[in-house]
Design an enzyme around this catalytic site. Structure first.
Site, PDB file in Angstrom:
ATOM      1  N   SER A 101      51.759  38.050  33.439  1.00 23.04           N
ATOM      2  CA  SER A 101      51.238  37.227  34.492  1.00 23.04           C
ATOM      3  C   SER A 101      49.735  36.719  33.511  1.00 23.04           C
ATOM      4  CB  SER A 101      50.524  37.847  36.307  1.00 23.04           C
ATOM      5  OG  SER A 101      51.498  36.565  36.780  1.00 23.04           O
ATOM      6  N   ASP A 196      61.562  34.864  40.186  1.00 18.73           N
ATOM      7  CA  ASP A 196      59.858  35.175  40.487  1.00 18.73           C
ATOM      8  C   ASP A 196      59.410  33.888  41.592  1.00 18.73           C
ATOM      9  OD1 ASP A 196      57.691  35.104  39.499  1.00 18.73           O
ATOM     10  OD2 ASP A 196      57.777  36.310  37.771  1.00 18.73           O
ATOM     11  N   HIS A 226      58.865  38.725  40.604  1.00 14.83           N
ATOM     12  CA  HIS A 226      58.100  38.475  39.228  1.00 14.83           C
ATOM     13  C   HIS A 226      56.855  39.585  39.170  1.00 14.83           C
ATOM     14  CE1 HIS A 226      53.707  36.703  37.960  1.00 14.83           C
ATOM     15  NE2 HIS A 226      53.222  37.650  38.923  1.00 14.83           N
TER      16      HIS A 226
END
Length: 246
Positions: A101, A196, A226
């Protein structure tokens, strides 16, 4: 698990890290926004590296996990500097960056600073998310509030609501990596879940197209979210590491 150690960060903050000794390049896990080095992926990869005799490093940015500092006072530039300092101290040789991320954005920033990168694995990488995610998604009233009042409380799909600060937005604009050349002359593997909720697949495709490198691949994993932490997702990360490490 490797013992927790500490080093003084660039702003005087005590930064926590765990280094597993082994042969290089050292695999460095860069965690996400409001995440820490005790997350599923970081701990799993530490065990994976130890079982193979590989050097591994995980750590916490200032304001995250076991490091000192206040989260709301930090920004992308601060956390990238933290990463650079910990890597310089604990893994001064060749490294493979594994960015989850926000960690994917941090890795892209470090690609322009570190002299000995041997590979990059992006897991739901979120480059430029303060501008293309937060700011782009704010209403006019929210934009006014964050800039005039200095912060804005926003909901989270995973945890309690959190503050987005004007400093985070303004500093993020100085760190954007998708608006200028992004050269990566090493193997790159991008992993992205189709479900996600935080980082859309178009971001992964944009990053794939933007990176200038000889060996850049994107894997879309149907149904993955995610967190990208199911056993199958963890195996995908392991496979990417095997490819990059050779």
């Amino acid at each position: 698990m490797a013992a927790i150690a500490h080093v003084q960060g660039p702003r005087g903050t005590r930064l926590a890290y765990a280094r597993t000794e082994g042969r290089g390049p050292c695999v460095v896990f860069l965690s996400g926004y409001r995440s820490d080095m005790e997350g599923t992926k970081a701990v799993h990869l530490e065990a994976w590296a130890a079982a193979r005799g590989r050097a591994f490093l995980r750590f916490d940015y200032a304001g995250h996990g076991q490091s000192g500092g206040v989260f709301e006072e930090g920004c992308i530039g601060d956390w990238a500097a933290d990463a650079e300092a910990v890597i310089g101290h604990a893994a001064p040789g060749p490294v493979v960056l594994v960015g989850s991320s926000m960690g994917g954005w941090i890795a892209a920033i470090l690609a322009k600073r570190l002299p000995r990168i041997a590979g990059f694995i992006g897991i739901a990488a979120a480059p430029d998310f303060t501008e293309d995610g937060f700011w782009a998604g704010f209403s006019d009233d929210q934009r006014r509030q964050v800039m005039e009042e200095g912060q804005l409380l926003v909901p989270s799909a995973y945890e309690d609501p959190y503050f987005v600060t004007a400093r985070l937005i303004e500093d993020g604009r100085e760190r954007l990596v998708l608006r200028s050349p992004l050269v990566m002359g090493w193997p790159v593997r991008l992993l992205q879940g189709t479900e996600d909720e935080a980082v859309p697949r178009k971001t992964a495709l944009r990053l794939l197209d933007h990176i200038d490198g000889p060996d850049v691949r994107l894997t879309l994993v149907k149904g993955a979210d995610h967190r990208f932490s199911t056993p199958e997702c963890l195996r995908q990360i392991e496979a990417a590491l095997d490819e990059v490490l050779g």
